[in-house]
Design a protein around this motif. Structure first.
Motif, PDB file in Angstrom:
ATOM      1  N   LYS A 150       0.866  -1.182   0.000  1.00 19.21           N
ATOM      2  CA  LYS A 150       0.000   0.000   0.000  1.00 19.21           C
ATOM      3  C   LYS A 150       0.903   1.234   0.000  1.00 19.21           C
ATOM      4  CE  LYS A 150      -3.634  -2.467   2.477  1.00 19.21           C
ATOM      5  NZ  LYS A 150      -4.468  -2.549   3.697  1.00 19.21           N
ATOM      6  N   ARG A 151       0.401   2.330  -0.482  1.00 22.04           N
ATOM      7  CA  ARG A 151       1.259   3.488  -0.695  1.00 22.04           C
ATOM      8  C   ARG A 151       1.247   4.520   0.432  1.00 22.04           C
ATOM      9  NH1 ARG A 151       0.175   0.108  -4.896  1.00 22.04           N
ATOM     10  NH2 ARG A 151      -1.446   1.328  -5.881  1.00 22.04           N
ATOM     11  N   GLY A 152       0.449   4.276   1.461  1.00 22.38           N
ATOM     12  CA  GLY A 152       0.331   5.249   2.544  1.00 22.38           C
ATOM     13  C   GLY A 152       1.648   5.562   3.225  1.00 22.38           C
ATOM     14  N   PHE A 153       2.515   4.555   3.400  1.00 20.28           N
ATOM     15  CA  PHE A 153       3.779   4.791   4.103  1.00 20.28           C
ATOM     16  C   PHE A 153       4.687   5.737   3.311  1.00 20.28           C
ATOM     17  CE2 PHE A 153       5.195   1.650   1.148  1.00 20.28           C
ATOM     18  CZ  PHE A 153       6.592   1.614   1.146  1.00 20.28           C
ATOM     19  N   VAL A 154       4.604   5.699   1.978  1.00 23.03           N
ATOM     20  CA  VAL A 154       5.397   6.615   1.160  1.00 23.03           C
ATOM     21  C   VAL A 154       4.855   8.036   1.293  1.00 23.03           C
ATOM     22  CG1 VAL A 154       6.139   7.197  -1.184  1.00 23.03           C
ATOM     23  CG2 VAL A 154       6.051   4.802  -0.472  1.00 23.03           C
ATOM     24  N   ARG A 155       3.546   8.169   1.250  1.00 22.54           N
ATOM     25  CA  ARG A 155       2.945   9.498   1.389  1.00 22.54           C
ATOM     26  C   ARG A 155       3.261  10.100   2.760  1.00 22.54           C
ATOM     27  NH1 ARG A 155      -1.605   6.921  -0.818  1.00 22.54           N
ATOM     28  NH2 ARG A 155      -2.766   7.260   1.123  1.00 22.54           N
ATOM     29  N   MET A 156       3.229   9.261   3.794  1.00 25.00           N
ATOM     30  CA  MET A 156       3.589   9.749   5.130  1.00 25.00           C
ATOM     31  C   MET A 156       5.020  10.261   5.160  1.00 25.00           C
ATOM     32  SD  MET A 156       2.059   6.964   7.816  1.00 25.00           S
ATOM     33  CE  MET A 156       0.414   6.287   7.646  1.00 25.00           C
ATOM     34  N   ALA A 157       5.946   9.494   4.559  1.00 26.18           N
ATOM     35  CA  ALA A 157       7.359   9.885   4.551  1.00 26.18           C
ATOM     36  C   ALA A 157       7.554  11.203   3.812  1.00 26.18           C
ATOM     37  CB  ALA A 157       8.204   8.779   3.920  1.00 26.18           C
ATOM     38  N   LEU A 158       6.850  11.365   2.697  1.00 21.38           N
ATOM     39  CA  LEU A 158       6.956  12.607   1.930  1.00 21.38           C
ATOM     40  C   LEU A 158       6.406  13.789   2.717  1.00 21.38           C
ATOM     41  CD1 LEU A 158       5.872  11.289  -1.591  1.00 21.38           C
ATOM     42  CD2 LEU A 158       8.140  12.172  -0.994  1.00 21.38           C
ATOM     43  N   GLU A 159       5.244  13.586   3.328  1.00 29.68           N
ATOM     44  CA  GLU A 159       4.592  14.688   4.039  1.00 29.68           C
ATOM     45  C   GLU A 159       5.339  15.063   5.317  1.00 29.68           C
ATOM     46  OE1 GLU A 159       0.015  15.975   5.230  1.00 29.68           O
ATOM     47  OE2 GLU A 159       0.394  14.155   4.064  1.00 29.68           O
ATOM     48  N   ALA A 160       5.901  14.061   6.000  1.00 29.73           N
ATOM     49  CA  ALA A 160       6.621  14.323   7.247  1.00 29.73           C
ATOM     50  C   ALA A 160       8.094  14.645   7.005  1.00 29.73           C
ATOM     51  CB  ALA A 160       6.494  13.119   8.180  1.00 29.73           C
ATOM     52  N   GLY A 161       8.584  14.388   5.773  1.00 29.73           N
ATOM     53  CA  GLY A 161       9.979  14.635   5.461  1.00 29.73           C
ATOM     54  C   GLY A 161      10.918  13.752   6.246  1.00 29.73           C
ATOM     55  N   CYS A 162      10.558  12.475   6.395  1.00 27.77           N
ATOM     56  CA  CYS A 162      11.352  11.557   7.216  1.00 27.77           C
ATOM     57  C   CYS A 162      11.845  10.371   6.395  1.00 27.77           C
ATOM     58  CB  CYS A 162      10.532  11.065   8.404  1.00 27.77           C
ATOM     59  SG  CYS A 162       9.209   9.910   7.964  1.00 27.77           S
ATOM     60  N   PRO A 163      12.886   9.666   6.865  1.00 25.51           N
ATOM     61  CA  PRO A 163      13.391   8.496   6.149  1.00 25.51           C
ATOM     62  C   PRO A 163      12.531   7.264   6.378  1.00 25.51           C
ATOM     63  CG  PRO A 163      14.675   8.857   8.129  1.00 25.51           C
ATOM     64  CD  PRO A 163      13.709  10.006   8.038  1.00 25.51           C
ATOM     65  N   ILE A 164      12.723   6.288   5.495  1.00 29.93           N
ATOM     66  CA  ILE A 164      12.085   4.975   5.626  1.00 29.93           C
ATOM     67  C   ILE A 164      13.195   3.947   5.835  1.00 29.93           C
ATOM     68  CG2 ILE A 164      10.736   3.189   4.459  1.00 29.93           C
ATOM     69  CD1 ILE A 164       9.454   5.458   2.781  1.00 29.93           C
ATOM     70  N   VAL A 165      13.056   3.128   6.868  1.00 29.46           N
ATOM     71  CA  VAL A 165      14.008   2.042   7.116  1.00 29.46           C
ATOM     72  C   VAL A 165      13.298   0.717   6.840  1.00 29.46           C
ATOM     73  CG1 VAL A 165      15.461   0.867   8.818  1.00 29.46           C
ATOM     74  CG2 VAL A 165      15.273   3.362   8.847  1.00 29.46           C
ATOM     75  N   PRO A 166      13.564   0.070   5.694  1.00 28.93           N
ATOM     76  CA  PRO A 166      12.960  -1.242   5.437  1.00 28.93           C
ATOM     77  C   PRO A 166      13.518  -2.274   6.419  1.00 28.93           C
ATOM     78  CG  PRO A 166      13.838  -0.244   3.421  1.00 28.93           C
ATOM     79  CD  PRO A 166      14.386   0.536   4.571  1.00 28.93           C
ATOM     80  N   ALA A 167      12.698  -3.228   6.804  1.00 30.72           N
ATOM     81  CA  ALA A 167      13.125  -4.285   7.722  1.00 30.72           C
ATOM     82  C   ALA A 167      12.665  -5.637   7.196  1.00 30.72           C
ATOM     83  CB  ALA A 167      12.569  -4.042   9.119  1.00 30.72           C
ATOM     84  N   ILE A 168      13.535  -6.623   7.332  1.00 37.15           N
ATOM     85  CA  ILE A 168      13.251  -7.977   6.867  1.00 37.15           C
ATOM     86  C   ILE A 168      13.091  -8.895   8.070  1.00 37.15           C
ATOM     87  CG2 ILE A 168      14.106  -9.915   5.494  1.00 37.15           C
ATOM     88  CD1 ILE A 168      13.460  -7.302   3.952  1.00 37.15           C
TER      89      ILE A 168
END
Length: 256
Positions: A150-168
């Protein structure tokens, strides 16, 4: 000045000094999670990739139907990064007060865009599963095949100006076996639930790996660019799928 002296046999920092809520929702969960960590022989790699302060989205794959991945991820982040993350979880946790109160006390937040963005704007770390329930409740025959993000996490990162840390996360797929994903067609339309084979967790070996942070070089207004948001989510999914396959190739038997 007279100093405060404890009464005989009184333990100021012992269990007797803890209130009921702290004992039930803080001490016991932590104790049980440490037991699970040892039971699953959990290995953690890349915890240094989690920023020690400021807003960040930790985006793991979702699997195992039980939610153990959410519990253990939250625990690992607290222990390794010294941060208390807001874990965005399935709305079923919040359908009744009986489940909602303990969920909130353990750091769970209902997985909505507004809740996630509000937490980020306060400088918090959040754990958000981009696959949603489709990943969590997929049958074990499809294990480690990431479902569409889902794309919500990308929109949140853009709007908040924060990084994304993928986890496996590896191991949850073998810990709880799911036979089938059941879809509601009449009641709770659009929701899915698992058809589990086992309730007690099998002793699969777990491994959690945090990948390098992804900084998005776009303005907040890019949140409205549907094609860009889709492409970013797809790129992150492909990156995570490649990392999952790399880890599976290295580990061998899941129970040894």
């Amino acid at each position: 000045m007279k100093k405060f002296l404890p009464k005989p046999n009184e333990k100021i920092f012992g269990l007797k000094s803890l209130d009921r809520d702290t004992l039930i929702y803080r001490v016991l969960p932590r104790f049980l999670l440490e037991i699970l960590r040892k039971y699953f022989r959990l290995e953690v790699e890349g915890a240094e990739n989690i920023p020690r302060r400021g807003a960040v989205i930790i985006a793991p794959n979702h699997s195992g139907y039980s939610g153990f991945d959410a519990f253990l991820l939250g625990h690992v982040i607290q222990e390794e990064a010294k941060r208390v993350p807001r874990v965005l979880t399935h709305h079923f946790w919040f359908l009744t007060e009986t489940t909602a109160i303990p969920a909130q006390k353990m750091g769970f937040t209902e997985a909505t865009y507004e809740n996630g963005l509000n937490a980020l704007k306060k400088g918090n770390a959040i754990v958000l599963f981009p696959e949603g329930e489709q990943g969590n409740f997929k049958p074990t025959t499809e294990r480690y095949q990431l479902q569409e993000f889902k794309r919500g996490f990308v929109r949140m990162a853009l709007e908040a100006g924060c990084p994304i840390v993928p986890a496996i996360v590896l191991g949850a797929e073998e810990t709880h076996i799911n036979l089938k994903k059941l879809k509601f067609t009449k009641f709770l339309k659009g929701s899915v639930i698992p058809l589990p084979l086992n309730v007690l967790p099998l002793p699969a070996k777990w491994r959690i790996r945090f990948l390098e942070p992804i900084e998005l070089p776009y303005k907040a207004s890019s949140v409205n660019d549907a094609e860009l948001v889709h492409d970013i989510a797809q790129d992150i999914q492909e990156k995570m799928q490649a990392a999952v396959e790399e880890e599976i190739a290295k580990r061998g038997n899941a129970f040894l």
